[in-house]
Structure formats: C-alpha cells, structure tokens
Enzyme design. Structure first.
Site, mmCIF file in Angstrom:
data_model
loop_
_atom_site.group_PDB
_atom_site.id
_atom_site.type_symbol
_atom_site.label_atom_id
_atom_site.label_comp_id
_atom_site.label_asym_id
_atom_site.label_seq_id
_atom_site.Cartn_x
_atom_site.Cartn_y
_atom_site.Cartn_z
ATOM 1 N N LYS A 178 0.427 -1.086 -15.903
ATOM 2 C CA LYS A 178 -0.903 -1.499 -15.448
ATOM 3 C C LYS A 178 -1.673 -0.320 -14.861
ATOM 4 O O LYS A 178 -2.872 -0.144 -15.134
ATOM 5 C CB LYS A 178 -0.780 -2.608 -14.396
ATOM 6 N N ASP A 179 -1.002 0.522 -14.068
ATOM 7 C CA ASP A 179 -1.680 1.685 -13.481
ATOM 8 C C ASP A 179 -1.963 2.760 -14.525
ATOM 9 O O ASP A 179 -2.984 3.457 -14.451
ATOM 10 C CB ASP A 179 -0.840 2.250 -12.332
ATOM 11 N N TYR A 238 2.499 -3.741 4.762
ATOM 12 C CA TYR A 238 1.058 -3.970 4.666
ATOM 13 C C TYR A 238 0.691 -5.190 5.501
ATOM 14 O O TYR A 238 1.285 -6.253 5.334
ATOM 15 C CB TYR A 238 0.631 -4.308 3.233
ATOM 16 N N HIS A 273 -5.425 0.797 -6.146
ATOM 17 C CA HIS A 273 -5.753 -0.624 -6.138
ATOM 18 C C HIS A 273 -6.838 -0.882 -5.103
ATOM 19 O O HIS A 273 -6.707 -0.495 -3.940
ATOM 20 C CB HIS A 273 -4.513 -1.465 -5.828
ATOM 21 N N LYS A 318 -6.655 -3.348 4.643
ATOM 22 C CA LYS A 318 -5.189 -3.283 4.756
ATOM 23 C C LYS A 318 -4.824 -2.329 5.891
ATOM 24 O O LYS A 318 -5.454 -1.283 6.066
ATOM 25 C CB LYS A 318 -4.575 -2.768 3.455
ATOM 26 N N GLU A 361 5.928 -1.070 18.678
ATOM 27 C CA GLU A 361 5.061 -2.155 18.229
ATOM 28 C C GLU A 361 4.370 -1.736 16.935
ATOM 29 O O GLU A 361 3.852 -0.617 16.848
ATOM 30 C CB GLU A 361 3.999 -2.470 19.287
#
Length: 484
Positions: free
Chosen positions: A176-177, A139, A73, A79, A44
C-alpha cells in the site's frame, strides 16, 4: 537508598512543558520526567491534569522489525506518539494546504531512552523508519480509525524530499505504501480537504450541523459572501462539549452558527415519543454550544421556531397585529414547541446568543425539507394565513446580524402573511403550470394550531426585508431560471 534520594532531588518539580515545533504548525514535543531506581523506572505517558487537553478516543500500538518503513499516512485526527521500546526515526509532513507550514516537514528520533513524545496535528502526514528490531510505538489518537479516512502519500516523493537516513531500496514497505500517490496527484483532493476542514488556520465562522437543511443553506451563503469559515465535523455531537471546544480552540472563530438540532423524524410527532432525546439535542445540546462560545467570547447564532403562537382576540387573523419577541408564547400543543420555549427562556441569560425564530421555512432550491417540497406531495391543501420564513431572502442576513453583534430573540420571518394555497398558486404560475391540487376547508377544532402573524419590526430596524409574497415570487423566479 542513596540512589533513590539522589533521584528524588533531581526529579522535576513541575509538570512537563510542551515545546512548540515551529517547522510544522500546531505540532509540539514533550520530554516527560522519568523516575528510576535500581529496580527500573516509572514514567507517565499521559496525564489529563498536566498535558495539553486533547481528547483521545483510541490508543494503538505497533511493532516493527529493523528497516521497516511505515507511511506517510495522513489522518483527519491528531496523534500523540511515543516509542516505548527500541528506536525509530519519526517524521511528520504538513499536508494542510491552508497551513503556514504547508509541505514543511520535521524528522526526529523517538526511543525508549530519550522518552520524547510528539504531537502530529490532524491532516499532517506521519511515518517512521524502525532503527532497531522490535521497535514498539504507542499512538494516542484524537479519533478512531475508519477505513477510507486516511490519505496515503508516497514516502520518497521528491516534491517533499524527506531526508530519510538510508537509501529507499534498503527499507521494508507494505504494498500500500509502495503504491501511494505523489503530492502532485493528491493536490486537488488536499485542496478540497483543506477548504472543507480548515485544520491549518484560523477562521471567522464555524458552522455546526453543516450537512442538514439549514446548514447547507448557511454554508452556500458563506461561500457566496466569501466568508472565511469551517464546518464542524459531523462526528462532533452537541453533547460532546470537550470535542467541540477542541475545534473552537483550534479555529478561534469570531462567530458560530449552530444549525444542528431536530424537528423530529419524519416530523415533530417523533419528539412526543422521544422526549429525552429531544431535550438532549434541542435544549442541552444548544446550551453546550452557547456556553462553549460564551467562555471564548464568540458570538453564537441559534435557530428556534416561530410556531409558538396562535391567533387570539388581541391578535386575530388578517389584522396586521402580530406577536412581538416580547409577547409570551401561547402555543404549547406539542413537546417540540414546549422545549423551544424552554430554550428561549434559558438562552436569555447568555449575552452572546442570537436566537432566530424560523416559521415554515421555504427554500427556492426545493430542499426536501422545505415547506414547498412537502406541499407538492399533498393532493389536498388547507390554508390558514400565517408567517413564513423565505430562506432565500432572510438567510443571507445572518452573517451581517452576527457581525453587527446582534443578540437576543428575533422573529425571523418575512413581513406579512400568506397561505399554503396562495404559495402553490404562485408555484403553479411561475414554476410548473401543470401542478394540481385540491383546496379544502380547514377543519374546525377546539384545539388551537400554531398559525399566527409575527411582528418583524425589530428585524426591519436594521435590514430591508421583502414582504412574504414578493419574497416567494423572487425565490420561484430564481428556481425557474436555474431549471432553464
């Protein structure tokens, strides 16, 4: 068969237990059971009956080649992360300025083999390095991704000093990072976020509907009185009790002030043609807040209306005989008022609820929904003596009323009555001598209007409240000073 029997004997008999990760406040890990046989395995990833009661709204998956680094981020929602194929070195950094573990970080391996799952709290930076080709990360998100919500932090910032397994030059990063800001550059914004969201600490007060007419006034008062408070996110609607309860459990407040509701768009006439929506917001939604608070022993303040009466033989105009909280309402001329009456009857069953009856609210800061701001737009004015709520003098009492543990219904107006015409004359004298209008007689009608005097003796037992004319004068004088 022997293999299956062996697995059955050794399989955990109890559901997985979250393990608190002390390095980052409110984070936890889970090592779920896995059931295998020669064919493969079953596991699960989440079970609402056995896992912590997080309300997930989006599920996402990413695939990364070896040496790809993603992050850091920082999202406004939590999350729940697991690696379903391959392996990653995962990291979280506490970016909540109000958290006891601010700027602390925790790194760990997530892989298909170790099956570990991690919960990253809201506003904690998250990133990972892919240790194998085709690493797939699942996620589960407490909110939906929207452009502009996230904060990107440079992953090799020396002020955080993450202990990445390899030198920086060996990773593959997005542009971007690479261009993300440092902690020093982001600190003013992070402080602003933490002051607004309070996601890393407990608070005394929670304000719902913080961006509306009443909400902005309540927030300014809590700031002035230096109260420890948080604002419920706008995305949390009154009909979503589970999401509301998630934040209440996170903040553990003593008091909730619910300013959310509707008086119609643009006026209460909207409620006549949108009756189901009015019930959902002004009855069901308010009861959701009251019940969520009752279950947690939280004092709850709700706003009602004082426009529930009209003058009659026992309470004639200008007699000084006002309606008390015990008098049954006699004005049922609109759907909005009838639903407020219904709510009052229902919340009497909640021992934790303070219900404040507000009538024709006046705000010295001239909010567009304040009565005075509306009157200034009309060339002709009718005048009937009635009770008014001068927010500048009454709303500062709300925290004290909550902290005193006052509950039940309160007429929340200033003592005495005045008229729309008298209010504009005060405004003309104090604020704007150039303002003009025409006084006209109130039309004769067989249909009663919701004008009345409310008896505020109950409120005056605990607080000194200026008479309505004095309170309006003080509010206008303060407004004139702010202009200067």
């Amino acid at each position: 068969e022997d293999y299956v029997k062996k697995e059955a004997k050794t399989a955990p008999k109890r559901p997985p237990v979250p393990k608190k990760e002390e390095l980052v406040h409110q984070s936890y890990s889970i090592d779920p059971p896995r059931y295998g046989d020669p064919r493969g395995y079953f596991q699960e990833l989440f079970n609402i009956d056995t896992y912590p009661q997080n309300l997930y709204q989006q599920v996402s998956i990413s695939r990364s080649q070896r040496d790809v680094l993603r992050g850091l981020h920082c999202s406004p929602y939590g999350k729940f992360v697991t690696c379903v194929e391959g392996a990653i070195w995962d990291v979280m950094v506490d970016l909540r300025v109000d958290s006891p573990t601010f700027l602390k970080w925790y790194g760990y391996v997530l892989s298909e083999e170790n099956k570990r799952q991690m919960y990253i709290p809201p506003r904690c930076g998250h990133g990972f390095y892919s240790m194998k080709d085709n690493s797939k990360i699942l996620y589960m998100q407490e909110g939906c991704y929207r452009p502009g919500q996230d904060v990107e932090v440079y992953p090799f910032d020396t002020d955080i000093n993450l202990d990445w397994p390899k030198p920086a030059k060996e990773y593959i990063l997005s542009q971007k990072d690479v261009n993300a800001k440092s902690i020093k550059e982001l600190m003013p914004y992070l402080r602003e976020l933490s002051a607004k969201e309070k996601l890393g600490s407990k608070v005394d007060y929670v304000v719902m509907g913080a961006t509306g007419f009443f909400g902005t006034k309540v927030v300014s008062i809590l700031k002035e009185q230096k109260k420890n408070f948080a604002c419920m996110p706008q995305s949390v609607r009154l009909d979503n009790r589970k999401e509301m309860e998630k934040y209440l459990d996170k903040w553990q407040p003593k008091y909730v002030i619910n300013c959310a509701g509707t008086a119609g768009k643009p006026n209460i006439g909207w409620c006549e043609s949108h009756q189901a929506e009015t019930i959902d917001i002004n009855v069901t939604g308010q009861l959701n807040v009251a019940e969520a608070c009752r279950k947690r022993n939280i004092h709850c303040t709700l706003f009602g209306t004082g426009c529930l009466y009209y003058y009659d033989k026992e309470h004639p105009a200008n007699s000084g005989r006002g309606y008390t909280e015990e008098d049954p309402p006699n004005f049922t001329g609109n759907f909005y008022g009838r639903m407020r009456i219904a709510l009052e009857d229902l919340v009497k069953s909640y021992p934790n609820v303070l219900s404040l009856r507000v009538a024709f609210p006046i705000d010295g800061h001239m909010h567009p929904r304040s009565l005075v701001a509306k009157l200034l737009k009309y060339p002709k004015i009718t005048s009937t003596p009635t009770s008014y709520t001068v927010m500048d003098s009454l709303f500062p009492l709300i925290p004290s009323m909550a902290e005193k543990g006052l509950t039940g219904i309160y007429n929340f107006t200033n003592p005495g009555v005045t008229t729309n015409g008298d209010i504009l004359r005060m405004y003309k004298k104090i604020v704007d001598p150039s303002h003009t209008w025409e006084d006209v007689a109130t039309p004769q009608s067989s249909v009663p209007r919701a004008y009345s005097e409310l008896d505020v003796s109950k409120l005056l037992k605990d607080f000194k409240v200026p008479p309505v004319a004095k309170a309006i004068t003080l509010a206008f004088e303060a407004a004139k000073k702010r202009e200067a």
